[in-house]
Scaffold this motif. Structure first.
Motif, PDB file in Angstrom:
ATOM      1  N   THR A 121       1.205  -7.265 -12.038  1.00  0.00           N
ATOM      2  CA  THR A 121       1.310  -7.991 -10.774  1.00  0.00           C
ATOM      3  C   THR A 121       2.502  -7.501  -9.976  1.00  0.00           C
ATOM      4  O   THR A 121       3.586  -7.296 -10.533  1.00  0.00           O
ATOM      5  CB  THR A 121       1.453  -9.507 -11.014  1.00  0.00           C
ATOM      6  OG1 THR A 121       0.469  -9.938 -11.958  1.00  0.00           O
ATOM      7  CG2 THR A 121       1.269 -10.282  -9.709  1.00  0.00           C
ATOM      8  N   LEU A 122       2.313  -7.331  -8.683  1.00  0.00           N
ATOM      9  CA  LEU A 122       3.373  -6.902  -7.766  1.00  0.00           C
ATOM     10  C   LEU A 122       3.439  -7.868  -6.605  1.00  0.00           C
ATOM     11  O   LEU A 122       2.407  -8.340  -6.116  1.00  0.00           O
ATOM     12  CB  LEU A 122       3.087  -5.484  -7.270  1.00  0.00           C
ATOM     13  CG  LEU A 122       4.079  -4.819  -6.317  1.00  0.00           C
ATOM     14  CD1 LEU A 122       4.096  -3.303  -6.542  1.00  0.00           C
ATOM     15  CD2 LEU A 122       3.758  -5.085  -4.852  1.00  0.00           C
ATOM     16  N   GLY A 133       4.328 -14.823 -14.967  1.00  0.00           N
ATOM     17  CA  GLY A 133       3.873 -16.179 -14.693  1.00  0.00           C
ATOM     18  C   GLY A 133       4.898 -17.088 -14.053  1.00  0.00           C
ATOM     19  O   GLY A 133       4.566 -18.213 -13.673  1.00  0.00           O
ATOM     20  N   THR A 134       6.144 -16.638 -13.932  1.00  0.00           N
ATOM     21  CA  THR A 134       7.207 -17.453 -13.346  1.00  0.00           C
ATOM     22  C   THR A 134       7.866 -16.697 -12.205  1.00  0.00           C
ATOM     23  O   THR A 134       8.354 -15.575 -12.402  1.00  0.00           O
ATOM     24  CB  THR A 134       8.274 -17.838 -14.383  1.00  0.00           C
ATOM     25  OG1 THR A 134       7.664 -18.575 -15.440  1.00  0.00           O
ATOM     26  CG2 THR A 134       9.371 -18.684 -13.747  1.00  0.00           C
ATOM     27  N   VAL A 158       1.608 -19.121  -0.459  1.00  0.00           N
ATOM     28  CA  VAL A 158       0.861 -18.071  -1.144  1.00  0.00           C
ATOM     29  C   VAL A 158       0.963 -18.243  -2.657  1.00  0.00           C
ATOM     30  O   VAL A 158      -0.035 -18.185  -3.381  1.00  0.00           O
ATOM     31  CB  VAL A 158       1.385 -16.676  -0.730  1.00  0.00           C
ATOM     32  CG1 VAL A 158       0.802 -15.580  -1.627  1.00  0.00           C
ATOM     33  CG2 VAL A 158       1.055 -16.392   0.726  1.00  0.00           C
ATOM     34  N   LEU A 159       2.172 -18.473  -3.143  1.00  0.00           N
ATOM     35  CA  LEU A 159       2.387 -18.570  -4.584  1.00  0.00           C
ATOM     36  C   LEU A 159       1.694 -19.786  -5.191  1.00  0.00           C
ATOM     37  O   LEU A 159       1.197 -19.731  -6.319  1.00  0.00           O
ATOM     38  CB  LEU A 159       3.886 -18.621  -4.878  1.00  0.00           C
ATOM     39  CG  LEU A 159       4.667 -17.341  -4.556  1.00  0.00           C
ATOM     40  CD1 LEU A 159       6.166 -17.610  -4.614  1.00  0.00           C
ATOM     41  CD2 LEU A 159       4.288 -16.221  -5.514  1.00  0.00           C
ATOM     42  N   GLY A 197      -4.650 -13.783 -14.455  1.00  0.00           N
ATOM     43  CA  GLY A 197      -5.337 -15.028 -14.143  1.00  0.00           C
ATOM     44  C   GLY A 197      -4.512 -16.273 -14.309  1.00  0.00           C
ATOM     45  O   GLY A 197      -5.043 -17.391 -14.212  1.00  0.00           O
ATOM     46  N   ARG A 198      -3.205 -16.140 -14.533  1.00  0.00           N
ATOM     47  CA  ARG A 198      -2.346 -17.310 -14.719  1.00  0.00           C
ATOM     48  C   ARG A 198      -1.942 -17.910 -13.384  1.00  0.00           C
ATOM     49  O   ARG A 198      -1.600 -17.192 -12.447  1.00  0.00           O
ATOM     50  CB  ARG A 198      -1.074 -16.918 -15.482  1.00  0.00           C
ATOM     51  CG  ARG A 198      -1.262 -16.583 -16.930  1.00  0.00           C
ATOM     52  CD  ARG A 198       0.042 -16.098 -17.540  1.00  0.00           C
ATOM     53  NE  ARG A 198       0.428 -14.800 -16.998  1.00  0.00           N
ATOM     54  CZ  ARG A 198       0.927 -13.790 -17.726  1.00  0.00           C
ATOM     55  NH1 ARG A 198       1.116 -13.946 -19.016  1.00  0.00           N
ATOM     56  NH2 ARG A 198       1.251 -12.654 -17.166  1.00  0.00           N
ATOM     57  N   LYS A 199      -1.931 -19.224 -13.318  1.00  0.00           N
ATOM     58  CA  LYS A 199      -1.279 -19.900 -12.199  1.00  0.00           C
ATOM     59  C   LYS A 199       0.225 -19.700 -12.341  1.00  0.00           C
ATOM     60  O   LYS A 199       0.760 -19.609 -13.441  1.00  0.00           O
ATOM     61  CB  LYS A 199      -1.605 -21.395 -12.216  1.00  0.00           C
ATOM     62  CG  LYS A 199      -3.038 -21.714 -11.864  1.00  0.00           C
ATOM     63  CD  LYS A 199      -3.317 -21.533 -10.371  1.00  0.00           C
ATOM     64  CE  LYS A 199      -2.613 -22.562  -9.536  1.00  0.00           C
ATOM     65  NZ  LYS A 199      -2.895 -22.407  -8.081  1.00  0.00           N
TER      66      LYS A 199
END
Length: 415
Positions: free
Chosen positions: A208-209, A269-270, A295-296, A304-306
């Motif tokens: 993720t970027l 994830g954080t 957005v976040l 796929g994590r919130k």
């Protein structure tokens, strides 16, 4: 009441600065040696004068490690130009020396300095910091240096064709820092097909970027390119699968709102998010933070994590001595190194302590070192902007920090 977050840096409009800008306004790495693919050079071995092998973007298996992964070293740069900093230059150099010493308490630091300024840099930084003689213009190693990726072929450096944040500052030397540094260490160079800066990139190391549209989808870097085209290049260059885009703010600061002054990953994830003080009047910067939050809150990462979102509130400028309209009052521009987190200390004790506590909780097992950087911040930058990590190859032991001279501060102390 804290005033709204201002522009990153005011450029002196002296004749000398304008002349240098006119000379270097279109400067970026040329295309020589960028075609084709090559196995990596011997990482960490200085070049005897040859050129680092070049590689095509998208070499299989390459990816950008997260900042909290082990480092071989940290690169920094010694600010060179009075025409940029004016009478602030001595104070900025003092801050850079203190920052370099703080990072050197955790890992090797290599400070790039012009040959005629190298002795001055050595004297200021002391024996714990290695000074490498290499032509630079300014201190922003995050943006001018290479962005490193690792993979089956070893270490490589992505050259993002630094162009002075879209021609806003002289960069005749800084535009060549990535190439020259990779040449020196004989590290494979990947010339990007797009133009940008390391501070415009934030990755979680798991695909993720995060980035702002304002600093990438902008004609001052990438004329005629769409967001989708730029995203495809970032995915290929850095080995990411998903890009979270924030709108950002164009034309209000020199970086066009780099993501590393807005949002950072603390772990997969954080996300840590810069948040203005509650009583800050609405402006483009409060809007940017609110838009990023929106957005976040609705996003998932590449797995796929919130996302868990942690607010990192800014200090009160009224509590900071010497803070002017260009002061970058954010803690989000911190730096994670081997065993440590280097955090700004501005002088608002309540906010400084709160930020240190938040970041300590988010990085368990790492010591927090607070460093006074008010001269750098007055010029619109921060700790992350001034540092660039070289990741250690998987399986390799990170280089130990140099031995500290007798009587120096411990890594956990405030600097």
């Amino acid at each position: 009441m804290a005033p709204s977050r201002p522009s990153r840096r005011v450029l002196l409009q002296s004749g000398a600065a304008l002349a240098a800008l006119a000379l270097a306004g279109g400067c970026s790495s040329d295309s020589s040696g960028s075609a084709g693919s090559s196995a990596g050079g011997t990482e960490g071995q200085p070049s005897p004068g040859g050129t680092a092998p070049a590689a095509s973007p998208g070499a299989e298996g390459r990816a950008m490690p997260a900042e909290w992964s082990p480092h071989t070293r940290t690169f920094m740069a010694w600010p060179a130009l009075e025409e940029v900093w004016g009478d602030q230059l001595p104070g900025v150099r003092q801050d850079i020396a203190a920052l370099a010493q703080a990072v050197a308490g955790y890992e090797q630091v290599v400070l790039l300095a012009r040959p005629d300024q190298a002795d001055q840099a050595r004297q200021a930084c002391g024996s714990s910091v290695e000074v490498l003689e290499l032509a630079v213009d300014d201190l922003w190693a995050r943006d001018t240096g290479p962005t490193f990726v690792t993979g089956p072929q070893g270490l490589a450096g992505v050259d993002l064709n630094f162009n002075g944040w879209g021609g806003k500052q002289t960069h005749a030397n800084d535009g060549q820092v990535a190439r020259n540094l990779l040449d020196h260490y004989r590290i494979t160079r990947i010339q990007a097909p797009i133009t940008g800066e390391g501070g415009a990139i934030e990755v979680d190391g798991e695909g993720t970027l995060m980035a702002t549209e304002s600093s990438w989808v902008n004609d001052n870097r990438n004329p005629g390119r769409t967001r989708d085209q730029i995203e495809a290049s970032l995915k290929e260059l850095l080995g990411v699968e998903k890009v979270l885009w924030f709108k950002g703010v164009a034309g209000q600061d020199i970086t066009d709102c780099h993501v590393d002054a807005l949002a950072r990953f603390a772990e997969p994830g954080t996300v840590v998010l810069h948040r203005p003080a509650a009583d800050t009047p609405p402006d483009v910067w409060t809007t940017a933070s609110a838009q990023a939050l929106q957005v976040l809150q609705s996003a998932t990462d590449a797995n796929g994590r919130k996302l868990k979102i942690v607010d990192l509130p800014e200090p009160d400028l009224d509590q900071i001595q010497g803070a002017g309209k260009n002061f970058l009052a954010t803690y989000i521009n911190y730096y994670v190194c081997n065993g440590g987190v280097i955090v700004p200390r501005f002088g608002d004790k309540t906010a400084d302590d709160r930020a240190a506590g938040i970041l300590a909780d988010l990085h368990p097992g790492r010591k927090v070192t607070q460093v006074g950087i008010n001269h750098i911040a007055a010029g619109g930058g921060g700790i992350h902007c001034a540092t660039q990590q070289q990741p250690a190859l998987p399986g390799a032991s990170p280089a130990p920090a140099p031995a500290r001279p007798s009587g120096s501060a411990s890594p956990s102390a405030s600097v």
